[in-house]
Design a protein around this motif. Structure first.
Motif, short mmCIF file in Angstrom:
data_model
loop_
_atom_site.label_atom_id
_atom_site.label_comp_id
_atom_site.label_asym_id
_atom_site.label_seq_id
_atom_site.Cartn_x
_atom_site.Cartn_y
_atom_site.Cartn_z
N GLY A 13 2.23 -2.63 -44.71
CA GLY A 13 3.84 -2.62 -44.37
C GLY A 13 4.60 -1.21 -43.71
N GLN A 14 3.56 -0.18 -43.70
CA GLN A 14 3.84 1.00 -43.18
C GLN A 14 3.33 1.13 -41.77
N GLY A 15 4.10 1.70 -40.83
CA GLY A 15 3.42 1.33 -39.45
C GLY A 15 4.10 2.37 -38.29
N TYR A 16 3.28 2.33 -37.24
CA TYR A 16 3.88 2.96 -36.14
C TYR A 16 3.81 2.33 -34.92
N LEU A 17 4.75 2.29 -34.00
CA LEU A 17 4.61 1.73 -32.57
C LEU A 17 4.40 3.14 -31.60
N ALA A 18 3.44 3.01 -30.75
CA ALA A 18 3.09 3.73 -29.65
C ALA A 18 3.32 3.49 -28.38
N ILE A 19 4.32 3.92 -27.77
CA ILE A 19 4.66 3.48 -26.25
C ILE A 19 4.25 4.60 -25.29
N CYS A 20 3.42 3.98 -24.57
CA CYS A 20 3.05 4.71 -23.38
C CYS A 20 4.01 4.93 -22.24
N GLU A 21 4.65 5.86 -22.10
CA GLU A 21 5.71 6.04 -20.90
C GLU A 21 5.39 6.24 -19.52
N GLN A 22 4.09 6.55 -19.19
CA GLN A 22 3.84 6.41 -17.81
C GLN A 22 2.62 5.73 -17.80
N PRO A 23 2.73 4.49 -17.78
CA PRO A 23 1.53 3.33 -18.09
C PRO A 23 0.80 3.03 -16.88
N TRP A 24 1.42 3.52 -15.65
CA TRP A 24 0.50 2.97 -14.43
C TRP A 24 -0.68 3.82 -14.27
N ASP A 25 -0.92 4.93 -14.82
CA ASP A 25 -2.10 5.80 -14.62
C ASP A 25 -2.74 5.90 -16.33
N ALA A 26 -3.08 4.59 -16.99
CA ALA A 26 -3.41 4.97 -18.25
C ALA A 26 -3.85 3.63 -18.56
N PHE A 27 -5.02 3.67 -19.53
CA PHE A 27 -5.71 2.61 -20.31
C PHE A 27 -5.73 2.94 -21.60
N TYR A 28 -5.86 1.83 -22.34
CA TYR A 28 -6.16 1.84 -23.89
C TYR A 28 -7.57 1.50 -24.24
N TYR A 29 -8.06 1.93 -25.19
CA TYR A 29 -9.35 1.62 -25.60
C TYR A 29 -9.28 1.21 -27.23
N VAL A 30 -10.15 0.06 -27.54
CA VAL A 30 -10.20 -0.29 -28.77
C VAL A 30 -11.52 -0.42 -29.37
N ASP A 31 -11.79 0.18 -30.47
CA ASP A 31 -13.25 0.10 -31.20
C ASP A 31 -12.98 -0.64 -32.71
N HIS A 32 -13.28 -1.93 -32.45
CA HIS A 32 -13.54 -2.92 -33.42
C HIS A 32 -14.72 -3.43 -33.77
N PRO A 33 -15.58 -3.09 -34.55
CA PRO A 33 -16.96 -3.60 -34.89
C PRO A 33 -16.83 -5.10 -35.51
N ALA A 34 -17.81 -5.93 -35.26
CA ALA A 34 -17.84 -6.98 -36.06
C ALA A 34 -17.59 -6.94 -37.46
#
Length: 622
Positions: free
Chosen positions: A171-192
């Motif tokens: 129930g405790q969280g954060y929202l991360a907004i990329c304010e210049q998204p046109w030159d940005a990528f996200y990555y995710v690491d979640h193993p099986a």
């Protein structure tokens, strides 16, 4: 070194650069095994190994923060300098991460900062929100590996309809907004099987250099969930002046033509060039197909006779050379199908039946055999060459620079007007789902952001002509200029129904933008899952017919139950009736019933409630 303001406290380790944020009694810490870095000439340099690192604490009227200055990175012949800034905005206690290039004598291929947070508990109540297409909830306990997202996780594409991600733990969280998204990528690491999920941002250069400040805005929340996270982002977008509703678009356009309509997606001509990778050498007959305008007209008339009251017909391959051929030169209606007279009669028939219609159009794929083709118009890479591939039906192609598109659009739609083709809408292919392009041609040099701006210019031009605008998917950078879409599906819908899924589908996009855009939904019915329920829970419009332009693409796999046309129309009417009620309403809440993600409930702002049970394929509308 640390800063504190009211209930927010930030610590930065001067040696390792690890960051710890305390919001009330909740802690968020940088992953101890991961260091911020940049890559130059395929070599990775860690920021905490810079020759010079200076920290400076500051406070002013609007914020309090820590600046860190970096200089000197060993093997560089010339110095490279940058600064990071982490600060608390006093007004609303957002935490802002800023990456500021100072001196750039070298070309950097990417910078990864700030580090992702530790998120290590094996609990379904610890989950990550990812905006891949309609939206995904990824619990730390999810059994499947996340894998590589579309476009390597590039924002402003189908990999991320909205430029943010979020994490929630108990129930405790954060929202991360990329304010210049046109030159940005996200990555995710979640193993099986987890037991963790790491998510963060990679920044890439613009025309070879980092050039400008990059920002991640983090908004921390207590007692939150994915609906509340979406509403917080919605508030942010409204404050940016970018939230344009369908009611506002209705002032300029006849949006009601789409309200409660069924979508019919079909084509006229397909002709696959022998240079295309889709060319079937073993079955030559599969490379060509033709349905006349008259045959399509009779088909549409039959839908009306069977009780379909309202529809929008999306027509592929209407031009002489067929679908995905010789763009941007769509200047002649297919002669074998009846030519301009038959095309005009087809559109008139739609209007006589109370239906609407539009065309497939394309201004990114730039075919070598188009009369207009010239390398001068194409996107030029940094090495002076142009990209060449031969994926689609028309064969060998490059990319048309978006800065050059508008004159082609004006030419083509003037041509349609002169032939009295009275379009209601148009579909500008790939503008929304594909990445922004860069162009190094000095005559029309273009950054990714400028590319998106040029694409928006096309949507605005078409709106000025009274044409309802759409594109392949939905991305929030384009929503002010788009009325509807080809679709905005859950990610799993783009794969075979039995394929492993990489998370739990949730309508993140619709929780923000439902009342801003009309979204058609797939209606396939499988033995163990009925996609109609997703159309209902999202308050969208249905596909009555959805032809695939290429085999096993766009979520068309042809292995659903073979329903009769009458049954498909009957199912569409259920979705259409709901859409009429909620199209201009906010989706204020979505939730899972009894912690079962197959049992869902949506609530719209007019009080309409929709419940679905994917275990039994039942639904309930109140």
């Amino acid at each position: 070194m640390e800063i504190e303001y009211q209930n927010m406290k930030i610590k930065i380790c001067e040696r390792t650069l690890k960051i710890e944020i305390r919001y009330n009694e909740t802690f968020w810490k940088s992953d101890s095994s991961y260091n911020p870095y940049f890559i130059e000439n395929k070599q990775k340099y860690y920021l905490n190994e810079a020759d010079i690192i200076n920290h400076n604490k500051w406070e002013n009227a609007i914020g309090i923060g820590i600046d860190t200055y970096f200089s000197g990175f060993g093997n560089f012949e010339k110095n490279y300098e940058l600064m990071t800034r982490v600060w608390i905005e006093k007004n609303d206690k957002n935490v802002i991460f800023e990456l500021i290039p100072i001196k750039e004598d070298e070309k950097i291929s990417e910078i990864c900062w700030p580090c992702h947070f530790e998120f290590e508990k094996k609990s379904q109540n610890w989950y990550t929100l990812i905006n891949v297409q309609q939206g995904l909830l990824l619990p730390n306990t999810w059994e499947n590996e996340f894998g590589m997202p579309f476009f390597d996780g590039q924002f402003c594409t189908s990999a991320s309809y909205m430029p943010w991600y979020a994490q929630i733990k108990d129930g405790q969280g954060y929202l991360a907004i990329c304010e210049q998204p046109w030159d940005a990528f996200y990555y995710v690491d979640h193993p099986a099987g987890g037991p963790y999920t790491h998510i963060g941002v990679r920044w890439v250069p613009s025309l070879g250099l980092m050039r400008y400040k990059r920002c991640i805005r983090m908004i921390f929340q207590e007692n939150t969930d994915y609906t509340k996270i979406c509403k917080k982002y919605k508030q942010y977008i409204k404050e940016q002046g970018k939230f344009i509703t369908l009611k506002e678009k209705r002032i300029k356009l006849d949006v009601d033509k789409l309200v409660g309509a069924a979508i019919i997606h079909e084509g006229i001509k397909t002709s696959i060039a022998n240079t295309s990778i889709f060319y079937d050498k073993n079955n030559i007959q599969n490379n060509y197909s033709l349905t006349t305008f008259e045959e399509r007209k009779e088909e549409i008339i039959n839908y009306s006779k069977l009780g379909l009251e309202k529809a929008y017909v999306h027509l592929d391959g209407w031009m002489q050379d067929g679908y995905d051929n010789k763009h941007p030169d769509a200047l002649e209606a297919c002669k074998e199908a009846g030519g301009w007279d038959a095309f005009r009669d087809f559109i008139k028939t739609l209007h006589d039946l109370g239906y609407a219609g539009g065309i497939h159009d394309q201004y990114r794929d730039f075919y070598f055999d188009a009369k207009s083709f010239s390398k001068e118009f194409a996107c030029q890479n940094s090495d002076g060459n142009i990209t060449v591939h031969q994926l689609w039906a028309g064969g060998k192609q490059s990319y048309l620079c978006a800065s050059q598109v508008l004159p082609f659009v004006k030419r083509n739609y003037k041509n349609l007007e002169e032939h009295q083709i009275d379009l209601d809408g148009t579909y500008i292919d790939v503008f929304n789902c594909n990445e922004g392009d860069e162009c190094y041609n000095y005559k029309h040099k273009m950054s990714r952001k400028e590319c998106l701006d040029y694409r928006m210019q096309i949507f605005y031009y078409l709106i000025s002509k009274g044409i309802l605008t759409s594109s392949e998917e939905v991305t929030d950078w384009s929503l002010p200029g788009v009325v509807f879409a080809h679709y905005a599906p859950y990610n799993f819908m783009m794969y075979d129904q039995k394929a492993a899924r990489n998370g739990i589908p949730v309508p993140l996009f619709n929780l923000v933008y439902h009342e801003c855009v009309i979204i058609p939904w797939m209606m396939e019915k499988y033995k163990d899952e009925d996609y109609m329920l997703y159309a209902l829970i999202n308050g969208g419009i249905p596909y009555l017919k959805r032809e695939s332009s290429y085999p096993n693409m766009d979520g068309c796999f042809g292995n659903d139950e073979n329903l009769s046309l009458k049954e498909r129309i009957k199912r569409c009417k259920i979705v259409m009736d709901l859409h009429k009620k909620v199209v201009y309403k906010e989706l204020i809440k979505h939730e899972f019933i009894d912690n079962d993600y197959k049992k869902q409930k949506s609530v719209f702002s007019d009080g309409t409630e929709v419940e679905i049970d994917l275990n039994t394929n039942r639904f309930y509308i109140k």
